[in-house]
Design an enzyme around this catalytic site. Structure first.
Site, mmCIF file in Angstrom:
data_model
loop_
_atom_site.group_PDB
_atom_site.id
_atom_site.type_symbol
_atom_site.label_atom_id
_atom_site.label_comp_id
_atom_site.label_asym_id
_atom_site.label_seq_id
_atom_site.Cartn_x
_atom_site.Cartn_y
_atom_site.Cartn_z
ATOM 1 N N CYS A 281 72.556 62.438 89.452
ATOM 2 C CA CYS A 281 72.452 61.360 88.470
ATOM 3 C C CYS A 281 71.032 60.830 88.303
ATOM 4 O O CYS A 281 70.792 59.897 87.539
ATOM 5 C CB CYS A 281 73.429 60.253 88.837
ATOM 6 N N HIS B 89 70.427 51.208 87.599
ATOM 7 C CA HIS B 89 71.356 52.326 87.784
ATOM 8 C C HIS B 89 72.775 51.779 87.617
ATOM 9 O O HIS B 89 73.591 52.378 86.943
ATOM 10 C CB HIS B 89 71.144 52.970 89.160
ATOM 11 N N GLU C 182 71.526 47.947 95.063
ATOM 12 C CA GLU C 182 70.379 48.129 94.160
ATOM 13 C C GLU C 182 69.744 46.776 93.822
ATOM 14 O O GLU C 182 68.516 46.635 93.866
ATOM 15 C CB GLU C 182 70.816 48.819 92.864
ATOM 16 N N LYS D 247 75.466 51.189 81.438
ATOM 17 C CA LYS D 247 76.646 51.995 81.781
ATOM 18 C C LYS D 247 77.922 51.204 81.501
ATOM 19 O O LYS D 247 79.001 51.782 81.399
ATOM 20 C CB LYS D 247 76.597 52.425 83.251
ATOM 21 N N HIS E 132 78.853 56.426 82.608
ATOM 22 C CA HIS E 132 77.812 57.062 83.410
ATOM 23 C C HIS E 132 77.601 58.491 82.900
ATOM 24 O O HIS E 132 78.485 59.340 83.058
ATOM 25 C CB HIS E 132 78.251 57.064 84.877
ATOM 26 N N PHE F 5 73.711 61.510 93.939
ATOM 27 C CA PHE F 5 74.316 62.066 95.143
ATOM 28 C C PHE F 5 73.273 62.892 95.884
ATOM 29 O O PHE F 5 72.414 63.543 95.282
ATOM 30 C CB PHE F 5 75.503 62.968 94.780
#
Lengths: 418, 78
Positions: free
Chosen positions: A169, A310, A320, A341, A346, A406
């Site tokens: 991502c 994010h 975050e 998002k 996403h 990830f």
């Protein structure tokens, strides 16, 4: 030192298939989420997604506009989205017709997080049911991640660096950051950079649901499911689409009188070195990436006016936010921070590129897009402007995009008004 | 026009995204219809599925035009 500016934009998203439509829908607070229509969801835990809409929809995507019929049949949707977004960006930059010298100085860095999962799934079934002799001769090159860059280079004759990032991502943000470096290093004068994804297929949805990453508790209320920073958030909503920018060396853009949106001034990268799916609980990797981007940009905390987070609508949102606070200050030094998002879901490998484009448009129009569904902000959000529910007019001189993936991969990109 | 010819032309139009008028019987897949070698592999697979024939590689290599395909299928279908 060679400076890098943005001179063209292209978007394919669940809120539209061109930049101005997407941006207008985003600022209006629309959601791209709905029940999954691509396949029969019987037995799936997650029944919702943010799908790119069909051509006959008010803001749908017409694949035939920029992608040959034959190629559409041969490749996975993420490649179709990527080719279209790249075409939009080139058209926007006025670079569709380049001379041979410039073509040799123009490259592509358009990646994807996962690549052609739908085609891998369907062709596996063909293999199983009909045997190896029925597997498509276009199977491999229609699924490979670097085939957006490959297809775009063939279509437009671009002979500069041909590259594709694969960092889950973070792909879209890394693609832009890396391509900017290629221009700074003198490898190219122009780069098409971005990311694309399309994994709204049975295997993709089941896989993310099994990893406990997807929201599975708002199946009856899809537009409310993506709710970053809200106490009731429960996983991300899968999106799809593509974002591609034209990056250009500043003097080159100036000399040809190009429209310049913004300058790419900062780029930071790091690894969490912690866990395959969970972020470091103290957000150390995220902090490192942001600090590096700020340092490279030569900016101070107070210079950042907008952060496109994010913010996936998972437990990681507050990790975050804590990291952003350590870098920018408890009140983010007055910056606004939102997660788009909440509206488009996403986009995985496309997210960082699409969201960097939103940062650029925030600078262009001096307005920041909202975080939808943020009715009950979680603990730790006090004193921070998360732009709940409605877009907000404000000064935006520089904006920072965060993207984490990830494997613990982190990227931060800073764009600034020129 | 034979039933085989109709069905072959329909497959060619769908797979290569060309206009139906261009798919004449003497049209060459590569020279006239913009196919590459992989497209021909795919077309041959589609013919095999449609007509229930087996087209071995050495026979497939000799299929260069629309009429080559029609002829092979008519001679070999069960």
């Amino acid at each position: 030192m060679r400076r890098v500016v943005v001179t063209g934009l292209g978007l394919v998203t669940p809120l539209g298939a061109d930049v101005e439509t997407v941006w207008a829908n985003l600022l209006a607070g629309k959601s791209g989420a709905g029940p999954i229509t691509r396949f029969d969801t019987t037995g799936q835990k997650c029944l919702i997604a943010c799908e790119v809409k069909p051509a006959d929809h008010e803001y749908g995507f017409d694949a035939g506009k920029r992608v040959d019929h034959k190629i559409q049949r041969q490749v996975d949707p993420f490649i179709v989205y990527g080719i279209d977004a790249a075409g939009q960006a080139l058209e926007d930059a006025g670079l569709v017709d380049m001379d041979d010298d410039l073509k040799m100085r123009t490259g592509c860095s358009i990646g994807s997080g996962i690549g052609g999962l739908p085609g891998i799934e369907s062709e596996s079934i063909v293999l199983h049911e009909k045997g190896p002799g029925r597997v498509s001769p276009h199977f491999v090159h229609g699924r490979l991640i670097n085939l957006i860059s490959g297809q775009v280079s063939i279509k437009y004759g671009l002979m500069g660096p041909n590259h594709a990032v694969v960092t889950a991502c973070s792909t879209g943000a890394h693609s832009i950051g890396d391509a900017a470096r290629m221009i700074k290093d003198g490898d190219a004068d122009v780069m098409l950079a971005g990311g694309a994804e399309s994994t709204i297929n049975p295997l993709g949805v089941a896989g993310f649901a099994q990893a406990r990453a997807l929201n599975c508790s708002f199946n009856d209320r899809p537009t409310e499911a993506s709710r970053p920073y809200d106490k009731d958030r429960d996983g991300f909503v899968m999106g799809e689409g593509a974002g591609v920018v034209v990056l250009e060396e500043y003097e080159h853009a100036k000399a040809r009188g190009a429209k310049i949106y913004a300058e790419v001034v900062g780029y930071g990268l790091s690894g969490d070195a912690y866990h395959v799916t969970a972020p470091h609980p103290e957000g150390k990797g995220a902090e490192l990436a942001m600090r590096m981007a700020l340092r490279k940009a030569g900016l101070n905390a107070g210079d950042i006016d907008y952060v496109n987070a994010h913010g996936t609508s998972t437990m990681a949102d507050t990790i975050e936010l804590a990291a952003v606070k350590r870098v920018l200050g408890d009140d983010l030094s007055g910056a606004s921070m939102s997660s788009t998002k909440s509206a488009i879901g996403h986009l995985l490998g496309g997210a960082g590129a699409v969201e960097t484009i939103f940062c650029i448009l925030a600078i262009r129009d001096q307005i920041v897009p909202p975080t939808l569904n943020l009715h009950n902000p979680d603990e730790g959000t006090e004193g921070v402007d998360l732009v709940p529910l409605v877009a907000k007019k404000r000064t935006v001189r520089a904006a920072l995009n965060n993207s984490f993936g990830f494997g613990g991969t982190n990227a931060s990109v800073i764009v600034k008004a020129i | 026009m034979s039933d085989t010819a109709d069905r072959v032309k329909k497959i060619v139009v769908e797979h290569l995204g060309v206009e139906a008028e261009k798919v004449t019987e003497d049209a060459s897949f590569i020279d006239d219809l913009g196919a590459d070698s992989l497209d021909i592999v795919e077309l041959v697979m589609a013919f095999e599925e449609e007509f229930g024939v087996e087209i071995p590689d050495d026979a497939a290599e000799k299929i260069a035009t629309v009429s080559d395909a029609i002829k092979y299928i008519d001679e070999n279908k069960g």
